[in-house]
Design a protein around this motif. Structure first.
Motif, PDB file in Angstrom:
ATOM      1  N   SER A  13       0.846  -1.182   0.000  1.00 12.55           N
ATOM      2  CA  SER A  13       0.000   0.000   0.000  1.00 12.55           C
ATOM      3  C   SER A  13       0.885   1.236   0.000  1.00 12.55           C
ATOM      4  O   SER A  13       1.661   1.447   0.929  1.00 12.55           O
ATOM      5  N   ASP A  14       0.788   2.055  -1.050  1.00 13.51           N
ATOM      6  CA  ASP A  14       1.553   3.297  -1.074  1.00 13.51           C
ATOM      7  C   ASP A  14       1.173   4.210   0.082  1.00 13.51           C
ATOM      8  O   ASP A  14       2.031   4.884   0.670  1.00 13.51           O
ATOM      9  N   GLU A  15      -0.106   4.223   0.429  1.00 12.69           N
ATOM     10  CA  GLU A  15      -0.562   5.077   1.527  1.00 12.69           C
ATOM     11  C   GLU A  15       0.057   4.644   2.854  1.00 12.69           C
ATOM     12  O   GLU A  15       0.547   5.477   3.632  1.00 12.69           O
ATOM     13  N   LYS A  19       2.832   6.680   5.138  1.00 12.64           N
ATOM     14  CA  LYS A  19       2.569   6.958   6.551  1.00 12.64           C
ATOM     15  C   LYS A  19       3.685   6.421   7.434  1.00 12.64           C
ATOM     16  O   LYS A  19       4.102   7.076   8.395  1.00 12.64           O
ATOM     17  N   GLU A  20       4.194   5.227   7.091  1.00 13.54           N
ATOM     18  CA  GLU A  20       5.243   4.596   7.893  1.00 13.54           C
ATOM     19  C   GLU A  20       6.506   5.443   7.934  1.00 13.54           C
ATOM     20  O   GLU A  20       7.180   5.534   8.969  1.00 13.54           O
ATOM     21  N   ILE A  21       6.851   6.083   6.816  1.00 13.23           N
ATOM     22  CA  ILE A  21       8.080   6.881   6.783  1.00 13.23           C
ATOM     23  C   ILE A  21       7.827   8.364   7.027  1.00 13.23           C
ATOM     24  O   ILE A  21       8.768   9.170   7.017  1.00 13.23           O
ATOM     25  N   GLY A  22       6.560   8.741   7.249  1.00 11.30           N
ATOM     26  CA  GLY A  22       6.260  10.095   7.683  1.00 11.30           C
ATOM     27  C   GLY A  22       6.225  11.149   6.597  1.00 11.30           C
ATOM     28  O   GLY A  22       6.624  12.290   6.832  1.00 11.30           O
ATOM     29  N   PHE A  75       6.900   3.620 -12.986  1.00 11.88           N
ATOM     30  CA  PHE A  75       7.320   2.497 -12.161  1.00 11.88           C
ATOM     31  C   PHE A  75       6.607   2.543 -10.816  1.00 11.88           C
ATOM     32  O   PHE A  75       6.301   3.614 -10.291  1.00 11.88           O
ATOM     33  N   THR A  76       6.349   1.362 -10.252  1.00 12.09           N
ATOM     34  CA  THR A  76       5.732   1.284  -8.933  1.00 12.09           C
ATOM     35  C   THR A  76       6.764   1.591  -7.856  1.00 12.09           C
ATOM     36  O   THR A  76       7.970   1.656  -8.125  1.00 12.09           O
ATOM     37  N   THR A  77       6.293   1.723  -6.647  1.00 13.93           N
ATOM     38  CA  THR A  77       7.193   2.029  -5.533  1.00 13.93           C
ATOM     39  C   THR A  77       8.245   0.942  -5.354  1.00 13.93           C
ATOM     40  O   THR A  77       9.441   1.234  -5.201  1.00 13.93           O
ATOM     41  N   ASN A  78       7.830  -0.314  -5.344  1.00 11.99           N
ATOM     42  CA  ASN A  78       8.810  -1.390  -5.183  1.00 11.99           C
ATOM     43  C   ASN A  78       9.779  -1.455  -6.355  1.00 11.99           C
ATOM     44  O   ASN A  78      10.963  -1.732  -6.169  1.00 11.99           O
TER      45      ASN A  78
END
Length: 460
Positions: free
Chosen positions: A269-271, A275-278, A288-291
């Protein structure tokens, strides 16, 4: 081989395993700080003594920097040879004020062990040391030969190991290298990492006037080095995340359709990631996707900026110089030395007038990719599933372990990157941690790995 006896020994030794990790973590083995040189040596002595007490042939090998620790169990004819690589040096702990508990005062909170080096890499490499030492303690013979190479300079580029590796190739000869210095894909989702990005780091310095100048008297009449640096840095990457150095993408190993499909099927989940990294939103190369951006695409980053007045209040000057520490993450087939030439050409082309520039390369390493379907990877998958209760997923990692591609080249071996950490372990930041449960599961997975690898026949 009585594997149940070995696993029972691991279970009954869990308290000692944790205590020994805490002992090692108390040693502030910061390889980049000369003030900690004796601490780094103490960390080498600690692990060498543990290996020696288990009955392994062990040596502390001096280098021009920090020593290597080399150990091995007896040879097993007809069985593969595994080399465990890891490092006992750690990153600096600063900023110290941001640590909830002392960086070198191991503390357990909420099932996690907090200390510098807990996950990078003392905790992870110790899982393999514990499994081998406890296996030998049962009197059961290991089903294969296991060698250890534990260095004290991974955090500063492994230059001495890289230089010495060809001369050690016979001594370190193996069929596969086992490295635990990475992460699971997510909590309770173990992974086998089959690719790493490479790295190239530099310091860029811009010099203008011979001294700081009054911005009122001279502003508008001379090029400000800090402004020149900003122009130069912004020329390297565009607003869509594409690097503008000529030829930068020429050698990039493109992601296969199969990889992109497999990665798209991983829960993500990009969201939640943002959120995890602030951060409020993610950014990266378009298309390209995040991964894919994190694992399989090359990048450019500014790691530090210095210029002008840094103290309290305002000082209206045109600074005499400005500097930046920059880095590139490279994918397989990209050459750090080739990049240096291309970067210098880009700088020469885009440097504003009225200033001079110096580009100082620091260290570089190529990216690597291993065969995720090799018999060693399949053996590792079975071992991990036995310990974690779920099969591992296949991923790449965006970070760099500089020596891994050299292992492939010099030792002509397979590579198994088996991470027991988690993505939120903060390995280079304050409050680094390692999940205690995963430490123990890593030890069990390691023991199962020796059993699986030992069941293979050499060269078959």
């Amino acid at each position: 081989m009585n594997l149940s006896n070995i696993l029972n020994t691991l279970d009954t030794s869990s308290e000692r395993h944790l205590d020994e990790l805490c002992q090692w973590l108390k040693i502030p083995s910061v390889s980049s700080d000369s003030m900690h040189r004796s601490d780094v040596a103490d960390a080498a002595k600690w692990v060498a003594e543990k290996l020696k007490k288990a009955g392994m042939a062990t040596e502390i090998l001096p280098t021009d920097g920090h020593p290597l620790v080399i150990a091995e169990t007896p040879a097993v004819p007809g069985a593969p040879v595994a080399l465990v690589y890891g490092h006992y040096d750690v990153q600096p702990a600063e900023p110290l004020a941001d640590w909830i508990s002392g960086a070198f005062e191991p503390t357990i909170r909420d099932g996690n062990l907090y200390a510098r080096g807990a996950t990078d890499d003392k905790g992870q490499v110790l899982t393999h040391i514990q499994s081998v030492c406890d296996w030998l303690a049962t009197g059961e013979p290991l089903p294969l030969q296991i060698k250890f190479l534990i260095e004290g300079e991974e955090e500063v580029g492994s230059e001495n190991l890289e230089r010495l590796l060809p001369g050690l190739s016979d001594r370190l000869a193996c069929d596969c290298v086992v490295i635990s210095d990475s992460s699971q894909y997510a909590k309770d989702k173990p992974a086998i990492t089959y690719g790493l990005r490479g790295i190239a780091t530099y310091e860029l310095e811009i010099r203008g006037p011979s001294q700081d100048l009054h911005s009122g008297s001279f502003g508008g009449a001379v090029m400000n080095p800090a402004i020149a640096l900003c122009h130069l840095l912004s020329s390297i990457v565009d607003s869509k995340g594409r690097i503008q150095i000529e030829g930068y993408y020429d050698d990039v190993q493109e992601l296969s359709a199969a990889e992109r499909t497999a990665w798209s099927n991983l829960a993500h989940s990009d969201e939640a990631f943002a959120k995890e990294i602030g951060v409020d939103a993610l950014f990266g190369e378009e298309g390209f996707t995040t991964n894919e951006r994190r694992w399989g695409r090359p990048t450019f980053d500014i790691n530090g900026l210095t210029s002008g007045h840094q103290g309290e209040g305002v000082k209206t000057i045109i600074p005499a110089f400005a500097s930046a520490k920059i880095s590139f993450r490279l994918v397989p087939n990209q050459d750090p030395k080739k990049l240096t030439k291309a970067l210098q050409a880009h700088i020469d082309k885009h440097l504003p007038t009225g200033v001079k520039v110096t580009l100082s390369p620091d260290h570089g390493a190529a990216g690597m990719a291993a065969d995720p379907q090799s018999r060693y990877a399949e053996a590792a998958s079975r071992a991990i599933e036995s310990a974690f209760g779920t099969p591992p997923v296949l991923i790449r990692e965006g970070g760099s372990i500089p020596i891994v591609s050299r292992f492939q080249d010099v030792l002509q071996c397979d590579c198994l990157l088996l991470g027991w950490g988690l993505s939120d372990d903060k390995p280079h930041s304050p409050n680094e941690k390692f999940c205690v449960q995963d430490y123990h599961r890593g030890i069990k997975a390691s023991a199962m790995l020796w059993a699986e690898l030992g069941s293979l026949r050499k060269g078959v």
